[in-house]
Design a protein around this motif. Structure first.
Motif, PDB file in Angstrom:
ATOM      1  N   VAL A 234       0.988  -1.279   0.062  1.00 29.82           N
ATOM      2  CA  VAL A 234      -0.017  -0.033   0.092  1.00 29.82           C
ATOM      3  C   VAL A 234       0.859   1.228  -0.095  1.00 29.82           C
ATOM      4  O   VAL A 234       0.640   2.157  -0.780  1.00 29.82           O
ATOM      5  CB  VAL A 234      -1.037  -0.046   1.208  1.00 29.82           C
ATOM      6  CG1 VAL A 234      -1.982   1.165   1.489  1.00 29.82           C
ATOM      7  CG2 VAL A 234      -1.875  -1.244   1.042  1.00 29.82           C
ATOM      8  N   ILE A 244      -5.254   5.004  -3.484  1.00 27.94           N
ATOM      9  CA  ILE A 244      -5.941   3.731  -2.985  1.00 27.94           C
ATOM     10  C   ILE A 244      -7.479   3.756  -2.905  1.00 27.94           C
ATOM     11  O   ILE A 244      -8.013   4.498  -2.021  1.00 27.94           O
ATOM     12  CB  ILE A 244      -5.294   3.296  -1.611  1.00 27.94           C
ATOM     13  CG1 ILE A 244      -3.939   2.977  -1.629  1.00 27.94           C
ATOM     14  CG2 ILE A 244      -6.059   1.868  -1.335  1.00 27.94           C
ATOM     15  CD1 ILE A 244      -3.229   2.429  -2.785  1.00 27.94           C
ATOM     16  N   LEU A 247      -9.078  -1.627  -0.441  1.00 26.06           N
ATOM     17  CA  LEU A 247      -8.273  -3.048  -0.145  1.00 26.06           C
ATOM     18  C   LEU A 247      -9.319  -3.875   0.724  1.00 26.06           C
ATOM     19  O   LEU A 247      -9.732  -3.693   1.446  1.00 26.06           O
ATOM     20  CB  LEU A 247      -7.268  -2.536   0.856  1.00 26.06           C
ATOM     21  CG  LEU A 247      -6.341  -3.682   1.361  1.00 26.06           C
ATOM     22  CD1 LEU A 247      -5.812  -4.491   0.306  1.00 26.06           C
ATOM     23  CD2 LEU A 247      -5.443  -3.190   2.388  1.00 26.06           C
TER      24      LEU A 247
END
Length: 292
Positions: A234, A244, A247
């Motif tokens: 990450v 991002i 996740l």
């Protein structure tokens, strides 16, 4: 493209993300020889089932199709594509695909599979190392960069990988990554006890006579693997300028890694009811900012 130094990643300490890497000097050639040798075994294996793929099967997991969404008409680059089944599965969904892999025998098999399945007109396969992908694809950019299961363990430097991914994405493009969860590497055969250090940084040098599929022994048995924490993945992408978007951690995997796992009706493997669980796979989507 020149080699970055082994210490290029800014270290944050254990679990902090982009830590200092120490590649084993001959890792690339050992791994290439090992993967070149695996192709002959994989192409004939029931695990990869090339006849079934030629008949129309997809090798993508349902969550991958759902999470990435519509790909028709979009340019998709698959890094570390091996024999191209996942790549061509995206082509079957309408993407214009490019697969890149450092194994020439794997790329030859992928090109043959594209011809056999009638997908040669919307697919291209290129021999090239991930760290030299921008040289192999000069001036090109893609709407989607995809990396599939079991890929990152073969890369010593994730910060450098992340910068290359960012450079290959068009503005507004996305990386979609599906991988085995690093926690799944920690458990012993009972699927319950922790036997491996999660924060280990040293490369793992292996000498093993078989690949992960059915089939005969390998001739080139040595290879080098590189452990990476979830935080490292990450952080490397964030520092490369990617945002991002999600996740997701998944409780299932593709094979009975531990004897305790049970097969589901969908063909995946999960811990039985009442057994303590850890995530076995994860998926991540990261976007490159749009121009302007």
């Amino acid at each position: 493209m020149t080699e970055d130094s082994p210490g290029d990643g800014r270290g944050d300490g254990p679990g902090g993300g982009a830590r200092r890497e120490r590649p084993a000097g001959d890792w690339r050639e050992l791994n290439r020889e090992n993967w070149d040798d695996r192709v002959r075994v994989h192409a004939a294996s029931a695990f990869y089932d090339l006849p079934g793929f030629r008949a129309g099967a997809s090798t993508l997991r349902p969550f991958e199709r759902a999470e990435l969404g519509e790909v028709a008409g979009r340019r998709l680059l698959h890094l570390q594509c091996h024999m191209g089944q996942d790549t061509l599965s995206w082509a079957r969904l309408g993407a214009e695909v490019t697969g890149l892999d450092f194994s020439a025998p794997a790329i030859a098999q992928a090109r043959a599979l594209a011809r056999d399945t009638g997908l040669a007109d919307r697919s291209r396969f290129v021999v090239g190392d991930v760290y030299e992908a921008q040289d192999a694809l000069p001036g090109e950019s893609f709407d989607i960069v995809y990396t599939g299961l079991g890929a990152l363990v073969w890369l010593p430097e994730l910060p450098r990988w992340a910068r290359i991914v960012a450079g290959l994405l068009a503005p507004g493009g996305v990386l979609y990554l599906a991988e085995f969860h690093p926690l799944s590497d920690l458990l012993g055969e009972d699927g319950r006890s922790v036997e491996v250090d999660y924060f280990a940084e040293e490369p793992r040098r292996e000498d093993y006579p078989h690949t992960y599929t059915d089939g005969p022994p390998l001739e080139k048995t040595r290879h080098v693997e590189f452990p990476h924490s979830l935080g490292e993945v990450v952080t490397s992408l964030a520092r490369a300028g990617l945002r991002i978007e999600f996740l997701h951690e998944h409780p299932e995997t593709l094979f009975p890694r531990y004897p305790v796992l049970r097969r589901t009706p969908e063909g995946t493997y999960v811990f039985p009811p009442g057994h303590p669980r850890v995530p076995l796979m994860f998926s991540l989507r990261a976007a490159k900012p749009a121009a302007g």
